[in-house]
Design a protein around this motif. Structure first.
Motif, mmCIF file in Angstrom:
data_model
loop_
_atom_site.group_PDB
_atom_site.id
_atom_site.type_symbol
_atom_site.label_atom_id
_atom_site.label_comp_id
_atom_site.label_asym_id
_atom_site.label_seq_id
_atom_site.Cartn_x
_atom_site.Cartn_y
_atom_site.Cartn_z
ATOM 1 N N MET A 163 4.635 -9.685 -6.030
ATOM 2 C CA MET A 163 3.643 -8.791 -5.580
ATOM 3 C C MET A 163 4.478 -8.007 -4.225
ATOM 4 S SD MET A 163 0.442 -10.376 -3.706
ATOM 5 C CE MET A 163 -0.202 -9.820 -2.013
ATOM 6 N N TYR A 164 3.967 -6.479 -4.785
ATOM 7 C CA TYR A 164 4.499 -5.472 -3.674
ATOM 8 C C TYR A 164 3.291 -4.942 -3.519
ATOM 9 C CZ TYR A 164 6.671 -1.380 -1.984
ATOM 10 O OH TYR A 164 7.041 -0.836 -0.999
ATOM 11 N N THR A 165 3.055 -4.465 -1.906
ATOM 12 C CA THR A 165 1.699 -3.761 -1.238
ATOM 13 C C THR A 165 2.555 -3.118 -0.638
ATOM 14 O OG1 THR A 165 1.865 -5.569 0.416
ATOM 15 C CG2 THR A 165 0.559 -6.388 -1.269
ATOM 16 N N CYS A 166 1.641 -1.606 -0.893
ATOM 17 C CA CYS A 166 2.224 -0.477 0.015
ATOM 18 C C CYS A 166 1.709 -0.198 1.414
ATOM 19 C CB CYS A 166 1.209 0.748 -0.507
ATOM 20 S SG CYS A 166 2.119 1.292 -2.202
ATOM 21 N N GLY A 167 2.700 0.054 2.038
ATOM 22 C CA GLY A 167 2.608 -0.220 3.638
ATOM 23 C C GLY A 167 1.946 0.864 4.271
ATOM 24 N N MET B 37 6.062 -5.445 1.553
ATOM 25 C CA MET B 37 4.715 -4.515 2.174
ATOM 26 C C MET B 37 6.236 -3.659 3.023
ATOM 27 S SD MET B 37 2.252 -4.282 5.328
ATOM 28 C CE MET B 37 0.373 -5.110 3.887
ATOM 29 N N ASN B 38 5.752 -2.639 2.480
ATOM 30 C CA ASN B 38 6.826 -1.353 3.093
ATOM 31 C C ASN B 38 6.588 -0.669 4.255
ATOM 32 O OD1 ASN B 38 5.817 -0.173 1.249
ATOM 33 N ND2 ASN B 38 6.193 1.815 1.985
ATOM 34 N N ILE B 39 7.386 -0.765 5.363
ATOM 35 C CA ILE B 39 7.132 0.437 5.984
ATOM 36 C C ILE B 39 7.186 2.220 6.177
ATOM 37 C CG2 ILE B 39 7.083 0.665 8.436
ATOM 38 C CD1 ILE B 39 5.850 -1.740 7.446
ATOM 39 N N GLU C 57 10.330 5.960 -2.719
ATOM 40 C CA GLU C 57 10.749 5.252 -1.191
ATOM 41 C C GLU C 57 10.261 3.591 -2.289
ATOM 42 O OE1 GLU C 57 8.665 5.724 1.973
ATOM 43 O OE2 GLU C 57 9.992 7.959 2.295
ATOM 44 N N CYS C 58 8.636 3.881 -2.066
ATOM 45 C CA CYS C 58 7.613 2.116 -3.209
ATOM 46 C C CYS C 58 9.073 1.610 -4.175
ATOM 47 C CB CYS C 58 6.729 2.773 -3.151
ATOM 48 S SG CYS C 58 6.058 2.475 -1.364
ATOM 49 N N SER C 59 9.313 2.696 -5.248
ATOM 50 C CA SER C 59 10.190 2.439 -6.551
ATOM 51 C C SER C 59 11.693 1.924 -5.757
ATOM 52 C CB SER C 59 10.463 3.124 -7.223
ATOM 53 O OG SER C 59 9.362 3.625 -8.057
ATOM 54 N N PRO D 25 -1.765 10.381 -6.726
ATOM 55 C CA PRO D 25 -0.372 10.336 -7.439
ATOM 56 C C PRO D 25 0.429 9.349 -7.247
ATOM 57 C CG PRO D 25 0.232 11.911 -5.943
ATOM 58 C CD PRO D 25 -1.510 10.892 -5.632
ATOM 59 N N HIS D 26 0.572 8.325 -6.015
ATOM 60 C CA HIS D 26 1.227 7.690 -5.695
ATOM 61 C C HIS D 26 1.880 6.061 -6.813
ATOM 62 C CE1 HIS D 26 4.571 5.584 -3.337
ATOM 63 N NE2 HIS D 26 3.780 4.634 -2.562
ATOM 64 N N HIS D 27 0.781 5.436 -7.097
ATOM 65 C CA HIS D 27 1.369 5.128 -8.069
ATOM 66 C C HIS D 27 1.864 4.942 -9.614
ATOM 67 C CE1 HIS D 27 -1.017 1.732 -4.947
ATOM 68 N NE2 HIS D 27 0.230 1.798 -4.329
ATOM 69 N N ASN E 174 3.111 8.082 -9.509
ATOM 70 C CA ASN E 174 4.838 8.391 -9.352
ATOM 71 C C ASN E 174 5.318 6.914 -9.771
ATOM 72 O OD1 ASN E 174 3.644 11.220 -9.804
ATOM 73 N ND2 ASN E 174 4.118 11.432 -7.214
ATOM 74 N N GLU E 175 5.384 5.915 -8.869
ATOM 75 C CA GLU E 175 5.851 4.652 -9.400
ATOM 76 C C GLU E 175 6.551 4.922 -9.943
ATOM 77 O OE1 GLU E 175 5.503 1.941 -6.634
ATOM 78 O OE2 GLU E 175 4.361 2.643 -5.425
ATOM 79 N N ILE E 176 5.256 4.396 -11.055
ATOM 80 C CA ILE E 176 5.500 3.373 -12.494
ATOM 81 C C ILE E 176 6.940 4.932 -13.266
ATOM 82 C CG2 ILE E 176 4.657 4.112 -15.319
ATOM 83 C CD1 ILE E 176 1.652 3.138 -13.193
HETATM 84 ZN ZN ZN Z 1 3.636 2.582 -1.536
#
Ligand code: ZN
Ligand code: AMP
Length: 471
Positions: free
Chosen positions: A29-33, A69-71, A218-220, A243-245, A247-249
């Motif tokens: 599980m990835y959670t945008c931090g 969870m990213n920083i 970054e998240c990708s 747009p974040h998710h 764009n990640e996809i």
């Molecule tokens: Zn993110």
């Protein structure tokens, strides 16, 4: 034992779907931090508490969870802050990172397995961008920044269900800002070429020149590196969807040619007077602001937790006071159970526990319906309180109920089971007052009560005896 399986709403399919580990073992599980350019506000924490509820529920149902969870320690806002304060980027972001971890503890949010910092993954980001350039999905703009060409990814917009043709008619060609709305749907930046006015001395070297990554890549990079090409769940607040998710996809799927995320989960916002709580609107409270007003971590957590994640949560101080009182009812119940000392071999609580556990779990299994889960807990508290009033609960049963509540608290995370430390002088005064009352020396008993109150405690006389708690 019943095996419960969570059915969670998938933003992409718009359906509730079962969450099972796709590798048969661990739910990834990835959670945008947080972006650490300031203290997080309680709106941000609504999302983190939702993700914590999701994680805790999966574990409660017996699954293993690996959460990232990213920083975000480099983006438009952190760079702006560092330049404004004339300090290196890390000097600027570090105190906010420290504060964030303190806040997580105060809200009893379980630690994720990984907290990667974006600046430690620049190499991974460069690798992805190089690949996208090679595939001619990315291109170099006139400003020497590198952009992702959304026209090259036919699935662009699948998460937020954008009508690309309609939107692109009036849209600009490309956008360099990290954050923008659907009106500006366009090619987005992967690498921002260095601009001395905008970036000061903050840049990284790369095969495509000095610069720094865009926020979305970054998240990708962190998700792909730490959790693999296809992950089970990706979460964030609903504002992250576009747009974040999206764009990640696009970046991830063009890079790996695999499905990036099986299940997208988004929580609705914490709102104030009908508007999203946000830094830009100035309508926010940090956790620290609320603590200063005398509320505790568990009370704030309860307020953020108790509404279903797919409904807006309207923040008011009256609502917070209500959450405090509701939580107190459970804590009073716990204290009441702790005072039951009489031993008898009677057991009446088992069917109540079983029913509550079933109702609680079923409610959570249905798209994390926490309000309904808490309602079953309150029914249970009411039923057991009646049994206590009727003197049908003895020590063994009381312990069983306390153990059961501790089990539920693995999900709720707000109920304290530590005996409140009562200072010795206060306990002695309380014992003396009990003796005075027995001897009908009410004057002395009253003096002792006043003494205890002068030290900041209040006495509660219960059928099981007297106890003190902090005012
Ligand atoms: Zn993110
Ligand atoms: P940010 O630091 O702005 O990237 O936000 C961090 C997380 O908080 C993201 O998942 C956002 O979607 C979420 N978030 C921001 N504002 C709110 C709000 N008012 N209510 C709920 N979640 C929010």
């Amino acid at each position: 034992m019943t095996q419960y399986i969570l059915k969670l709403f998938n933003t992409q399919t718009r359906k509730k779907e079962e969450i099972l580990p796709s590798d048969g073992k661990t739910i990834r599980m990835y959670t945008c931090g947080p972006t650490i350019y300031d203290y997080a506000h309680i709106g941000n924490f609504r999302t983190y508490v939702f993700e914590d509820l999701l994680r805790r529920t999966l574990k409660f149902f017996g699954f293993e969870v690996m959460q990232v969870m990213n920083i975000t320690d480099v983006d438009d806002k952190t760079i702006k802050g560092a330049i404004k304060n004339k300090v290196p980027l890390k000097t600027f972001t570090d105190p906010f990172k420290k504060a964030f971890f303190e806040d997580l503890k105060i809200l009893n949010i379980e630690p994720a397995e990984f907290y990667p910092e974006a600046t430690a993954y620049i190499g991974e980001m460069i690798k992805i961008i190089q690949d996208l350039l090679k595939k001619e999905i990315a291109y170099v703009g006139l400003d020497k920044s590198i952009y992702f060409s959304i026209g090259k990814f036919p699935n662009y917009g699948k998460l937020s269900r954008l009508n690309l043709k309609e939107l692109q008619a009036g849209a600009s060609m490309r956008v360099i800002a990290d954050e923008y709305d659907k009106e500006s749907v366009s090619d987005f930046v992967l690498w921002k070429s260095y601009d001395s006015v905008r970036d000061g001395d903050i840049y990284w070297d790369s095969p495509f020149g000095k610069g720094r990554p865009g926020w979305h890549i970054e998240c990708s990079a962190m998700s792909l590196k730490l959790l693999g090409h296809t992950i089970d769940i990706h979460c964030g607040g609903i504002d992250n969807m576009f747009p974040h998710h999206e764009n990640e996809i696009a970046q991830s799927e063009c890079y790996t040619s695999k499905s990036f995320v099986l299940h997208w989960a988004h929580s609705e916002h914490l709102i104030v007077d009908g508007k999203k709580m946000s830094k830009s609107l100035g309508n926010f409270f940090t956790l620290r602001d609320i603590l200063k007003k005398g509320y505790s971590g568990p009370q704030i957590r309860y307020m953020l937790l108790h509404t279903h994640y797919k409904s807006n949560l309207n923040f008011t101080f009256d609502g917070l006071a209500g959450a405090k009182n509701t939580l107190q009812r459970i804590l009073d119940f716990i204290n009441r159970l702790k005072t039951i000392k009489e031993e008898q071999e009677v057991c009446v609580v088992t069917p109540f526990i079983q029913r509550c556990k079933d109702e609680f779990s079923l409610a959570l299994a249905d798209d994390l319906n926490i309000s309904s889960a808490l309602a079953s807990l309150f029914d249970f508290v009411r039923d057991i309180n009646v049994l206590c009033d009727d003197k049908k609960i003895f020590k063994k049963d009381a312990i069983r109920v306390l153990e059961f509540l501790a089990d539920l608290d693995k999900v709720i995370g707000c109920l304290s089971f530590n005996d409140e430390e009562v200072p010795q002088n206060i306990q002695e005064a309380l014992d003396k007052r009990q003796i005075a009352r027995k001897e009908k020396n009410f004057k002395k008993a009253d003096e002792l009560r006043q003494y205890i109150e002068s030290l900041g405690y209040i006495i509660e006389d219960t059928p099981q005896g007297a106890r003190v708690k902090k005012k």
